[in-house]
Write an enzyme that holds these catalytic residues in place. Structure first.
Site, PDB file in Angstrom:
ATOM      1  N   LYS A   1       0.705  -1.061  -0.171  1.00 39.56           N
ATOM      2  CA  LYS A   1       0.047  -0.121   0.089  1.00 39.56           C
ATOM      3  C   LYS A   1       0.967   1.321  -0.067  1.00 39.56           C
ATOM      4  CE  LYS A   1       0.926   1.282   4.322  1.00 39.56           C
ATOM      5  NZ  LYS A   1       1.506   2.432   4.804  1.00 39.56           N
TER       6      LYS A   1
ATOM      7  N   ASP B   1      -2.417  -1.517  10.329  1.00 38.36           N
ATOM      8  CA  ASP B   1      -2.674  -1.332   9.028  1.00 38.36           C
ATOM      9  C   ASP B   1      -3.530  -2.543   8.333  1.00 38.36           C
ATOM     10  OD1 ASP B   1      -1.421   0.858   8.773  1.00 38.36           O
ATOM     11  OD2 ASP B   1       0.233   0.087   7.965  1.00 38.36           O
TER      12      ASP B   1
HETATM   13  O1  C5P Z   1      -0.219  -1.211  14.994  1.00 41.07           O
HETATM   14  P1  C5P Z   1       1.368  -1.578  14.568  1.00 41.07           P
HETATM   15  O2  C5P Z   1       1.965  -2.613  15.369  1.00 41.07           O
HETATM   16  O3  C5P Z   1       1.638  -1.373  13.026  1.00 41.07           O
HETATM   17  O4  C5P Z   1       1.944  -0.342  15.103  1.00 41.07           O
HETATM   18  C1  C5P Z   1       3.554  -0.123  15.166  1.00 41.07           C
HETATM   19  C2  C5P Z   1       3.829   0.946  16.198  1.00 41.07           C
HETATM   20  O5  C5P Z   1       3.891   2.203  15.476  1.00 41.07           O
HETATM   21  C3  C5P Z   1       2.945   1.193  17.317  1.00 41.07           C
HETATM   22  O6  C5P Z   1       3.735   0.679  18.287  1.00 41.07           O
HETATM   23  C4  C5P Z   1       3.098   2.739  17.570  1.00 41.07           C
HETATM   24  O7  C5P Z   1       4.342   3.157  18.278  1.00 41.07           O
HETATM   25  C5  C5P Z   1       3.176   3.157  16.345  1.00 41.07           C
HETATM   26  N1  C5P Z   1       1.857   3.557  15.839  1.00 41.07           N
HETATM   27  C6  C5P Z   1       1.271   4.663  16.176  1.00 41.07           C
HETATM   28  N2  C5P Z   1       0.110   5.213  15.822  1.00 41.07           N
HETATM   29  C7  C5P Z   1      -0.614   4.558  14.791  1.00 41.07           C
HETATM   30  C8  C5P Z   1      -0.137   3.310  14.464  1.00 41.07           C
HETATM   31  C9  C5P Z   1       1.275   2.912  14.774  1.00 41.07           C
HETATM   32  O8  C5P Z   1       1.877   5.309  17.363  1.00 41.07           O
HETATM   33  N3  C5P Z   1      -1.687   4.854  14.564  1.00 41.07           N
END
Ligand code: C5P
Length: 276
Positions: free
Chosen positions: A9, A133
């Protein structure tokens, strides 16, 4: 055997709205799948095995494919074992959502293989437990995403565009970027949706600032790509890759890999199909 594409994406725009008490950030973003894609193959087997063409990717329990398998089992009681093979083409730590896409593709595959007929919406809600995501990848490929990225509003397919993905040798970790981010004001996010619906949105990414603070070389690369003639050059998600629109002289360097890509979408009933 079930063989499925697992697309990358890009974020056509990515606005950071605010920081939440749980440490995540609320965002407002237009996500689009592209045909730069991994391939996942699934077949029933006597034990669970995950193999991958890229030796740098761990195939242990932390791999998002196996997290998705575990999650699907917890939610549904599905108990069959699977041999899963991942053909990796999407560069990692590039901001292209490859791992999240693999998780979403696995949930879709398990739904097919189990004949449970779980809705896309439900799969997306489960997927959000694995990563912010994942839910997007269960949409039809163009979506306005809010919350931490898991609240999905499907958008009609945009006019087809070809683009270049430029991946430098530098890798970028997502948590490090959000840690560097200093959120200032809460933006007027509902105007973002209106801009999408009237096709008058601008390309921007609020994560460029913290990423360029961590890696000034990526800022230089962005300027260099503009000097090559591209009309738009934007960091993909939390980086380190860029997408380039328009025509330009492609950079020739051992440190840079370039991929040609197009927007790709699917229908509710079918998974992503290769254009080739
Ligand atoms: O949700 P995911 O594991 O992909 O996110 C990885 C990291 O990115 C999270 O631990 C957080 O630190 C950060 N993040 C965030 N806000 C979001 C998505 C991700 O702070 N909307």
């Amino acid at each position: 055997m079930l063989k499925l594409l697992s697309p990358a994406k890009i974020n056509l725009f990515l606005r950071i709205v605010n920081k939440r008490p749980d440490g995540y950030h609320n965002l407002s973003s237009l996500f689009q799948t592209i045909d730069l894609a991994d391939t996942l193959s699934f077949e029933f087997h006597s034990t669970d095995i995950l193999t991958c063409t890229d030796a740098e990717l761990s195939v242990d329990a932390n791999n998002l494919v196996l997290k998705a398998l575990r999650l699907f089992r917890q939610k549904t009681g599905f108990s069959k074992n699977l041999k899963i093979h991942l053909e990796k083409k999407i560069p990692m730590q590039a901001g292209l959502g490859g791992g999240s896409s693999n998780a979403a593709t696995t949930l879709w595959a398990l739904n097919q293989l189990s004949n449970l007929e779980i809705s896309n919406q439900q799969l997306g809600e489960w997927g959000a437990e694995i990563g912010s995501d994942v839910a997007f990848f269960l949409s039809c490929g163009t979506a306005y995403c809010t919350g931490r990225g898991e609240i999905i509003q499907e958008i009609n397919t945009l006019p087809s565009q070809s683009l270049w993905i430029v991946k430098p040798a530098i890798n970028q970790s997502t948590p490090a970027v959000f840690k560097q981010l200093k959120v200032s004001t809460e933006a007027e996010t509902n105007q973002d949706l209106e801009a999408i619906l009237t096709q008058k949105f601008a390309y921007f990414n609020d994560l460029e600032k913290p990423v360029f603070e961590i890696n000034p070389a990526l800022n230089e690369l962005k300027h260099y790509l503009y000097s090559c003639g591209f009309k738009t050059v934007l960091l993909c998600g939390s980086g380190s890759s860029f997408f380039c629109l328009g025509s330009g002289q492609l950079p020739l360097s051992d440190d840079i890999t370039v991929y040609k890509a197009n927007f790709i979408n699917r229908t509710q009933a079918c998974w992503y199909q290769s254009n080739y």
